[in-house]
Design an enzyme around this catalytic site. Sequence first.
Site, PDB file in Angstrom:
ATOM      1  N   CYS A  48       9.471  31.808   3.385  1.00  0.00           N
ATOM      2  CA  CYS A  48       9.090  30.517   3.333  1.00  0.00           C
ATOM      3  C   CYS A  48       8.217  30.147   4.449  1.00  0.00           C
ATOM      4  O   CYS A  48       7.201  30.837   4.598  1.00  0.00           O
ATOM      5  CB  CYS A  48       9.971  29.431   2.774  1.00  0.00           C
ATOM      6  SG  CYS A  48       9.274  28.234   1.921  1.00  0.00           S
ATOM      7  N   ARG A  82      -0.415  26.963   2.324  1.00  0.00           N
ATOM      8  CA  ARG A  82       0.874  26.094   2.474  1.00  0.00           C
ATOM      9  C   ARG A  82       0.960  25.147   1.500  1.00  0.00           C
ATOM     10  O   ARG A  82       0.126  24.555   1.028  1.00  0.00           O
ATOM     11  CB  ARG A  82       0.868  25.317   4.103  1.00  0.00           C
ATOM     12  CG  ARG A  82       1.189  26.367   5.190  1.00  0.00           C
ATOM     13  CD  ARG A  82       1.081  25.565   6.395  1.00  0.00           C
ATOM     14  NE  ARG A  82       2.287  24.499   6.346  1.00  0.00           N
ATOM     15  CZ  ARG A  82       2.259  23.807   7.295  1.00  0.00           C
ATOM     16  NH1 ARG A  82       1.387  23.538   8.093  1.00  0.00           N
ATOM     17  NH2 ARG A  82       3.678  23.170   7.406  1.00  0.00           N
ATOM     18  N   HIS A  93      13.350  31.446  -1.235  1.00  0.00           N
ATOM     19  CA  HIS A  93      14.475  31.300  -0.423  1.00  0.00           C
ATOM     20  C   HIS A  93      15.457  32.472  -1.132  1.00  0.00           C
ATOM     21  O   HIS A  93      16.358  32.133  -1.635  1.00  0.00           O
ATOM     22  CB  HIS A  93      14.800  29.997  -0.308  1.00  0.00           C
ATOM     23  CG  HIS A  93      14.065  29.208   0.622  1.00  0.00           C
ATOM     24  ND1 HIS A  93      14.430  28.950   1.897  1.00  0.00           N
ATOM     25  CD2 HIS A  93      12.986  28.524   0.378  1.00  0.00           C
ATOM     26  CE1 HIS A  93      13.249  28.356   2.339  1.00  0.00           C
ATOM     27  NE2 HIS A  93      12.510  27.575   1.370  1.00  0.00           N
ATOM     28  N   GLU A  95      18.050  33.519   0.556  1.00  0.00           N
ATOM     29  CA  GLU A  95      19.455  33.449   0.827  1.00  0.00           C
ATOM     30  C   GLU A  95      19.908  32.213   0.052  1.00  0.00           C
ATOM     31  O   GLU A  95      21.025  31.956   0.338  1.00  0.00           O
ATOM     32  CB  GLU A  95      19.039  32.736   2.496  1.00  0.00           C
ATOM     33  CG  GLU A  95      18.445  31.551   2.703  1.00  0.00           C
ATOM     34  CD  GLU A  95      17.108  31.275   2.479  1.00  0.00           C
ATOM     35  OE1 GLU A  95      16.362  32.585   1.976  1.00  0.00           O
ATOM     36  OE2 GLU A  95      16.668  30.152   2.749  1.00  0.00           O
TER      37      GLU A  95
HETATM   38  N1  GLN Z   1       6.131  23.875   3.639  1.00  0.00           N
HETATM   39  C1  GLN Z   1       6.768  24.572   4.897  1.00  0.00           C
HETATM   40  C2  GLN Z   1       6.054  25.023   6.008  1.00  0.00           C
HETATM   41  O1  GLN Z   1       4.734  24.879   5.678  1.00  0.00           O
HETATM   42  C3  GLN Z   1       7.652  25.572   4.450  1.00  0.00           C
HETATM   43  C4  GLN Z   1       8.973  25.266   3.429  1.00  0.00           C
HETATM   44  C5  GLN Z   1      10.107  25.959   3.679  1.00  0.00           C
HETATM   45  O2  GLN Z   1      10.034  27.021   4.259  1.00  0.00           O
HETATM   46  N2  GLN Z   1      11.014  25.794   2.820  1.00  0.00           N
HETATM   47  O3  GLN Z   1       6.302  25.228   6.989  1.00  0.00           O
END
Ligand code: GLN
Length: 210
Positions: free
Chosen positions: A91, A123, A188, A190
Amino acid sequence: MSRHVSPLIVGVLGFQGDIEEHLSSIMTAFKKTSIEGRTLLVRERSDLSEIHALIIPGGESTVIGAMLAGRSMVKELSDRLMNGLPTMGTCAGLILLAKRVYDRVVGDMNQPLLGVLDVLIERNAFGRQRQSFHAEFDIPRYGLAGFNGAFIRSPIIKQIGPKVDVLAKLGTDVIAVQQGNILATAFHPELSTSSIFHEELIKMASSMNH
Ligand code: GLN
């Protein structure tokens, strides 16, 4: 040249984000793969020379990037990545690894990036109304059907370079890739019941370590 032999030290970048969950997934993956090792919270430049693999967790990429820049770790970490350090970014971690990033609402982002993964990232690509959700998808490379992924304000991989392999898609959106020693996911792993991504990272590090 002296080479390290086991146990493997897997670092988790420890500034911000879901650090604990990754530490616990790594321990699960050590057990499942029967590979001996331990974890290390990476917070200083000197920690980088200790590790055989690294996880860059999800969280807020601008915050983690600013911490990396503030501790003068960007160049050294990029160099280690380019020299083959097995690394997984999830992420926000995917965003930090990328060469190019823009925000769906804000547009071009001027944020510190490691710039080693040849992808273009959008993003917050799922927008506000879908900030957080679970979805199931297949990961053919790992022979897995119905992997349950958590998406939390997740990015999407919009373009990939020639050396990047697609590991998973959600519909037509690319959500997991590999470029040599670098694994990266928009979701994610994890937070999943499967530790397959952590196992793959550990296996990669173990095969390079012997
Ligand atoms: N939107 C977050 C970012 O741009 C990432 C979100 C996340 O890691 N859960 O950093």
